[in-house]
Structures are given as structure tokens and as C-alpha cells.
Design a protein around this motif. Structure first.
Motif, short mmCIF file in Angstrom:
data_model
loop_
_atom_site.label_atom_id
_atom_site.label_comp_id
_atom_site.label_asym_id
_atom_site.label_seq_id
_atom_site.Cartn_x
_atom_site.Cartn_y
_atom_site.Cartn_z
N THR A 194 71.52 32.37 35.29
CA THR A 194 72.73 32.75 33.92
C THR A 194 73.87 32.06 34.22
O THR A 194 74.62 31.50 33.34
CB THR A 194 73.07 34.42 34.04
N VAL A 195 74.33 32.02 35.65
CA VAL A 195 75.50 31.16 35.83
C VAL A 195 75.31 29.65 35.36
O VAL A 195 76.28 28.97 35.00
CB VAL A 195 75.76 31.33 37.32
N THR A 196 74.18 29.11 35.76
CA THR A 196 73.79 27.82 35.16
C THR A 196 74.06 27.46 33.82
O THR A 196 74.80 26.62 33.72
CB THR A 196 72.37 27.35 35.62
N ALA A 197 73.62 28.55 32.96
CA ALA A 197 73.88 28.42 31.47
C ALA A 197 75.40 28.65 31.29
O ALA A 197 75.83 28.05 30.42
CB ALA A 197 73.23 29.86 30.92
N ILE A 198 76.07 29.45 32.05
CA ILE A 198 77.43 29.63 31.69
C ILE A 198 78.53 28.25 32.15
O ILE A 198 79.10 27.69 31.31
CB ILE A 198 78.03 30.74 32.50
N TYR A 199 78.01 27.51 33.26
CA TYR A 199 78.48 26.24 33.51
C TYR A 199 78.23 25.25 32.50
O TYR A 199 79.18 24.40 32.26
CB TYR A 199 78.05 25.74 35.13
N LEU A 200 76.96 25.13 31.89
CA LEU A 200 76.59 24.33 30.64
C LEU A 200 77.60 24.68 29.69
O LEU A 200 78.02 23.72 28.82
CB LEU A 200 75.19 24.59 30.36
N VAL A 201 77.90 25.98 29.17
CA VAL A 201 78.69 26.18 28.13
C VAL A 201 80.12 25.86 28.36
O VAL A 201 80.74 25.25 27.64
CB VAL A 201 78.68 27.81 28.19
N ILE A 202 80.71 26.00 29.69
CA ILE A 202 82.00 25.63 30.04
C ILE A 202 82.21 24.03 29.83
O ILE A 202 83.15 23.64 29.40
CB ILE A 202 82.44 26.01 31.27
N SER A 203 81.27 23.33 30.33
CA SER A 203 81.30 21.91 30.29
C SER A 203 81.53 21.23 28.68
O SER A 203 82.07 20.54 28.39
CB SER A 203 80.10 21.27 31.05
N THR A 204 80.33 22.13 27.98
CA THR A 204 80.36 21.61 26.43
C THR A 204 81.63 22.14 25.82
O THR A 204 82.01 21.39 25.17
CB THR A 204 79.12 22.45 25.69
N LEU A 205 82.34 23.33 26.22
CA LEU A 205 83.70 23.52 25.62
C LEU A 205 84.57 22.57 26.03
O LEU A 205 85.55 22.17 25.38
CB LEU A 205 83.86 25.07 25.92
N MET A 206 84.70 22.21 27.25
CA MET A 206 85.75 21.03 27.81
C MET A 206 85.41 19.78 27.11
O MET A 206 86.48 19.29 26.83
CB MET A 206 85.32 20.80 29.49
N MET A 207 84.14 19.27 26.99
CA MET A 207 84.07 18.31 26.12
C MET A 207 84.57 18.21 24.80
O MET A 207 85.07 17.27 24.14
CB MET A 207 82.48 17.88 26.15
N GLY A 208 84.56 19.38 24.02
CA GLY A 208 84.80 19.53 22.72
C GLY A 208 86.40 19.58 22.82
O GLY A 208 86.80 18.97 21.87
N LEU A 209 87.19 20.12 23.93
CA LEU A 209 88.59 20.30 23.84
C LEU A 209 88.94 18.70 23.96
O LEU A 209 89.91 18.15 23.40
CB LEU A 209 88.72 21.08 24.94
N PHE A 210 88.41 18.00 24.92
CA PHE A 210 88.80 16.55 25.07
C PHE A 210 88.54 15.58 23.91
O PHE A 210 89.38 14.88 23.51
CB PHE A 210 87.91 16.09 26.32
N ALA A 211 87.59 16.09 23.27
CA ALA A 211 87.15 15.21 22.04
C ALA A 211 88.03 15.64 20.95
O ALA A 211 88.68 14.72 20.12
CB ALA A 211 85.88 15.76 21.30
#
Length: 222
Positions: A193-210
Motif C-alpha cells: 500500500t505504501v509503495t502505491a501511495i509513493y507512486l501517487v505522491i510522485s505522480t501528483l508532484m510531477m503534475g504540480l511541476f508541469a
């Protein structure tokens, strides 16, 4: 030996994972901001005519980039108290993340600054701009535009590095996961579950930077 998967125990502790995720976001954003400030100030000092300032920046970058982050955070949290400097885990984590990210940011931003042609800088001075305005408008923004992908990739790595902060009991996602795992003994379910959450966090960060890139660094269109 057969293992029966049960994510119920993890779902019951979902609020803790949510707060841990917010803690990770908080540490990451604060660390990024500090790293960006250190990066910009470091580039200014690196370009100074004062030799000692240039030397200090070079030494800082080499020391930080060639030592493990875990050692750096341990030094701040365990060694500095011997000199009378005591910091709580959250403040220690932010400072350590900022210093670590700042050392990389200095080199990334310096590369961008050096890509700006000397002619543009001289044109700014010819228009009567102050040195600070030349750096801010003619040097810094084009440089940040050039190195933005590299800088944001480094900041994504910094976000994932927050997991190391659990070693000093800073509250973030991995520390919350460790507590849940120790109570439930559901290692696979918790860390899956934590692995999936880190993937979501990274994706959200990339979206924010974009999003930031589209609003602040895109060239204007007709």
C-alpha cells in the motif's frame, strides 16, 4: 506455508497513512523551498569575486554530494546537540533535505546560468537595469526554464528521500507504515500500500511541476 492476504488491517489504519502522506508532502515541499533558496544563493556566491566564498560553495557541494543522506541527517540530529544545537525531528528533516537538495540544485542552476549568453547580460546593463534585476530577469528565469526538467526530477528524488527521515522519528509516510506493520504484522499489505501511495505522491508532484511550467516557464504564443 500459505499466506492469506488481508488488507483489512491496513484499511482500518488508513487515517494514519493519510496523515503520514501529508507529513511527507510537508517535508518535501519545505525541503524543496529551502533547497531552491540554497541553490540560488550558492550560485550567486559561486560567481562572486571573493575567492573564499567560491571555495566555500565548492567545498559544500562536494561534501554533501559525496556523503550519504543518512549520515547527513544523523550528523544534524545527533552530533549538533554536542555543540548545543538541538532540533526536533521535523526541523532536522527539513534542514537535511534542504541542504542535500541545495547542493545538487547549485550545480543544476549553475549550468543553466552559464547557458545564458553574455550578450544578453550586457544588453540588460546597456538598458540601465540594476545588477539584481539583470540577474533576476535576464539570467535566473531563462536559466530556470532551461534546467527546469532536471531540477524537478531532483526534487522528485528529494520527495522520495523523505522516507529516510523515519530514522530520526520524523513523522511521514514510512514512519506511519512502520508503526502499522509492527502492530498488525501485515508486512506485505502495509508496504504494498505504501509503495502505491509513493507512486501517487510522485505522480501528483510531477503534475504540480508541469502546471507550474505551463504557467511560468512556457514561451508566450501568439
Amino acid at each position: 506455508m500459505r499466506y492469506t492476504f488481508d488488507f483489512g488491517a491496513v484499511l482500518d489504519r488508513a487515517p494514519e497513512l493519510l496523515w503520514g502522506s501529508l507529513g511527507t508532502f510537508g517535508l518535501a515541499l519545505a525541503g524543496m523551498l529551502l533547497a531552491l533558496v540554497i541553490g540560488i544563493l550558492g550560485v550567486v556566491a559561486r560567481g562572486s569575486k571573493i575567492k573564499i566564498m567560491r571555495t566555500l560553495v565548492i567545498v559544500f557541494v562536494e561534501v554533501v554530494r559525496n556523503t550519504p543522506f543518512l549520515v547527513q541527517i544523523f550528523f544534524i540530529y545527533f552530533a549538533l546537540p554536542l555543540a548545543g544545537i538541538r532540533l526536533n525531528p521535523t526541523v532536522t528533516a527539513i534542514i537535511a533535505l534542504g541542504i542535500n537538495g541545495g547542493a545538487y540544485a547549485i550545480e543544476i542552476i549553475r549550468g543553466g546560468v552559464e547557458s545564458v549568453s553574455r550578450g544578453q547580460i550586457e544588453a540588460g546593463f546597456a538598458l540601465g537595469l540594476h545588477k539584481a534585476d539583470v540577474f533576476r530577469l535576464i539570467v535566473l528565469k531563462p536559466a530556470l526554464r532551461a534546467i527546469y526538467p532536471s531540477l524537478t526530477s531532483q526534487f522528485i528524488m528529494l520527495t522520495l528521500t523523505t522516507s529516510v527521515c523515519t530514522s530520526i522519528a520524523a513523522y511521514e509516510l514510512t514512519s506511519a507504515a512502520q508503526r502499522i506493520e509492527s502492530d498488525t504484522f501485515r508486512s506485505f499489505e502495509v508496504y504494498f500500500t505504501v509503495t502505491a501511495i509513493y507512486l501517487v505522491i510522485s505522480t501528483l508532484m510531477m503534475g504540480l511541476f508541469a502546471l507550474i511550467s505551463r504557467h511560468y516557464f512556457n514561451y508566450p504564443t501568439r
